[in-house]
Scaffold this motif. Structure first.
Motif, PDB file in Angstrom:
ATOM      1  N   VAL A   9       0.840  -1.197   0.000  1.00 14.43           N
ATOM      2  CA  VAL A   9       0.000   0.000   0.000  1.00 14.43           C
ATOM      3  C   VAL A   9       0.873   1.244   0.000  1.00 14.43           C
ATOM      4  O   VAL A   9       1.962   1.258   0.568  1.00 14.43           O
ATOM      5  N   ASP A  10       0.397   2.287  -0.680  1.00 10.28           N
ATOM      6  CA  ASP A  10       1.137   3.549  -0.725  1.00 10.28           C
ATOM      7  C   ASP A  10       0.221   4.764  -0.615  1.00 10.28           C
ATOM      8  O   ASP A  10       0.635   5.875  -0.886  1.00 10.28           O
ATOM      9  N   LYS A  34      -1.317  -9.573   4.741  1.00  7.42           N
ATOM     10  CA  LYS A  34      -0.083  -8.972   5.244  1.00  7.42           C
ATOM     11  C   LYS A  34       0.095  -7.692   4.440  1.00  7.42           C
ATOM     12  O   LYS A  34       0.180  -7.716   3.215  1.00  7.42           O
ATOM     13  N   LEU A  35       0.095  -6.546   5.146  1.00 11.57           N
ATOM     14  CA  LEU A  35       0.246  -5.255   4.484  1.00 11.57           C
ATOM     15  C   LEU A  35       1.659  -4.738   4.655  1.00 11.57           C
ATOM     16  O   LEU A  35       2.285  -4.941   5.689  1.00 11.57           O
ATOM     17  N   VAL A  36       2.144  -4.053   3.629  1.00  9.42           N
ATOM     18  CA  VAL A  36       3.442  -3.405   3.711  1.00  9.42           C
ATOM     19  C   VAL A  36       3.316  -2.045   3.019  1.00  9.42           C
ATOM     20  O   VAL A  36       2.670  -1.920   1.982  1.00  9.42           O
ATOM     21  N   HIS A  37       3.872  -1.028   3.640  1.00  8.04           N
ATOM     22  CA  HIS A  37       3.864   0.305   3.033  1.00  8.04           C
ATOM     23  C   HIS A  37       5.047   0.386   2.080  1.00  8.04           C
ATOM     24  O   HIS A  37       6.169   0.038   2.432  1.00  8.04           O
ATOM     25  N   VAL A  38       4.797   0.826   0.859  1.00 11.92           N
ATOM     26  CA  VAL A  38       5.851   0.937  -0.143  1.00 11.92           C
ATOM     27  C   VAL A  38       6.052   2.397  -0.524  1.00 11.92           C
ATOM     28  O   VAL A  38       5.117   3.191  -0.510  1.00 11.92           O
ATOM     29  N   VAL A  39       7.298   2.732  -0.873  1.00 14.63           N
ATOM     30  CA  VAL A  39       7.658   4.094  -1.260  1.00 14.63           C
ATOM     31  C   VAL A  39       8.488   4.021  -2.529  1.00 14.63           C
ATOM     32  O   VAL A  39       9.432   3.220  -2.617  1.00 14.63           O
ATOM     33  N   GLU A  66       3.411   4.588   8.663  1.00 12.68           N
ATOM     34  CA  GLU A  66       2.659   4.186   9.850  1.00 12.68           C
ATOM     35  C   GLU A  66       1.245   4.757   9.821  1.00 12.68           C
ATOM     36  O   GLU A  66       0.291   4.089  10.217  1.00 12.68           O
ATOM     37  N   GLN A  67       1.110   5.981   9.330  1.00 14.70           N
ATOM     38  CA  GLN A  67      -0.218   6.588   9.228  1.00 14.70           C
ATOM     39  C   GLN A  67      -1.082   5.854   8.206  1.00 14.70           C
ATOM     40  O   GLN A  67      -2.265   5.628   8.431  1.00 14.70           O
ATOM     41  N   VAL A  68      -0.481   5.473   7.078  1.00 13.57           N
ATOM     42  CA  VAL A  68      -1.227   4.740   6.046  1.00 13.57           C
ATOM     43  C   VAL A  68      -1.702   3.403   6.604  1.00 13.57           C
ATOM     44  O   VAL A  68      -2.856   3.013   6.427  1.00 13.57           O
ATOM     45  N   LEU A  69      -0.821   2.683   7.290  1.00 14.51           N
ATOM     46  CA  LEU A  69      -1.176   1.359   7.800  1.00 14.51           C
ATOM     47  C   LEU A  69      -2.154   1.427   8.971  1.00 14.51           C
ATOM     48  O   LEU A  69      -2.891   0.478   9.216  1.00 14.51           O
ATOM     49  N   ALA A  70      -2.181   2.541   9.683  1.00 18.46           N
ATOM     50  CA  ALA A  70      -3.084   2.677  10.823  1.00 18.46           C
ATOM     51  C   ALA A  70      -4.444   3.243  10.431  1.00 18.46           C
ATOM     52  O   ALA A  70      -5.389   3.187  11.214  1.00 18.46           O
ATOM     53  N   ARG A  71      -4.564   3.775   9.228  1.00 23.60           N
ATOM     54  CA  ARG A  71      -5.796   4.428   8.799  1.00 23.60           C
ATOM     55  C   ARG A  71      -6.947   3.434   8.743  1.00 23.60           C
ATOM     56  O   ARG A  71      -6.808   2.330   8.246  1.00 23.60           O
ATOM     57  N   PRO A  72      -8.091   3.841   9.266  1.00 23.15           N
ATOM     58  CA  PRO A  72      -9.270   2.977   9.168  1.00 23.15           C
ATOM     59  C   PRO A  72      -9.677   2.825   7.709  1.00 23.15           C
ATOM     60  O   PRO A  72      -9.512   3.740   6.927  1.00 23.15           O
ATOM     61  N   GLY A  73     -10.181   1.703   7.398  1.00 20.38           N
ATOM     62  CA  GLY A  73     -10.642   1.438   6.033  1.00 20.38           C
ATOM     63  C   GLY A  73     -11.192   0.035   6.003  1.00 20.38           C
ATOM     64  O   GLY A  73     -11.489  -0.549   7.030  1.00 20.38           O
TER      65      GLY A  73
END
Length: 80
Positions: A9-10, A34-39, A66-73
């Protein structure tokens, strides 16, 4: 079918749609996510980067992830 689904996710609209679909698929087949934040680091490689503070940039990228992964959705019920 699937036991684990890996979702990068980005915070783009495309990755948010992919996460939504992955949640539905995981629920349907009983898989875990399993989520991972990508840049895309290439965005920082265009002129003027010699003036960037790498430590500050790394901290900023980590905080954004961290904000992206913590965001409700859309989340599987087991995450609620």
């Amino acid at each position: 079918m699937y036991q684990r689904i890996f979702v990068p996710v980005d915070d783009s609209e495309t990755s948010n749609l992919a996460l939504h679909e992955a949640c539905h698929l995981a629920k349907e087949v009983g898989a875990s996510l399993k989520l991972v934040h990508v840049v895309d680091l290439a965005q920082f490689g265009w002129g003027g980067t010699e003036f960037l503070d790498a430590t500050e940039l790394q901290k900023s990228i980590k905080q954004a992830g961290e904000q992206v992964l913590a965001r409700p959705g859309p989340r599987p019920r087991s995450w609620a």
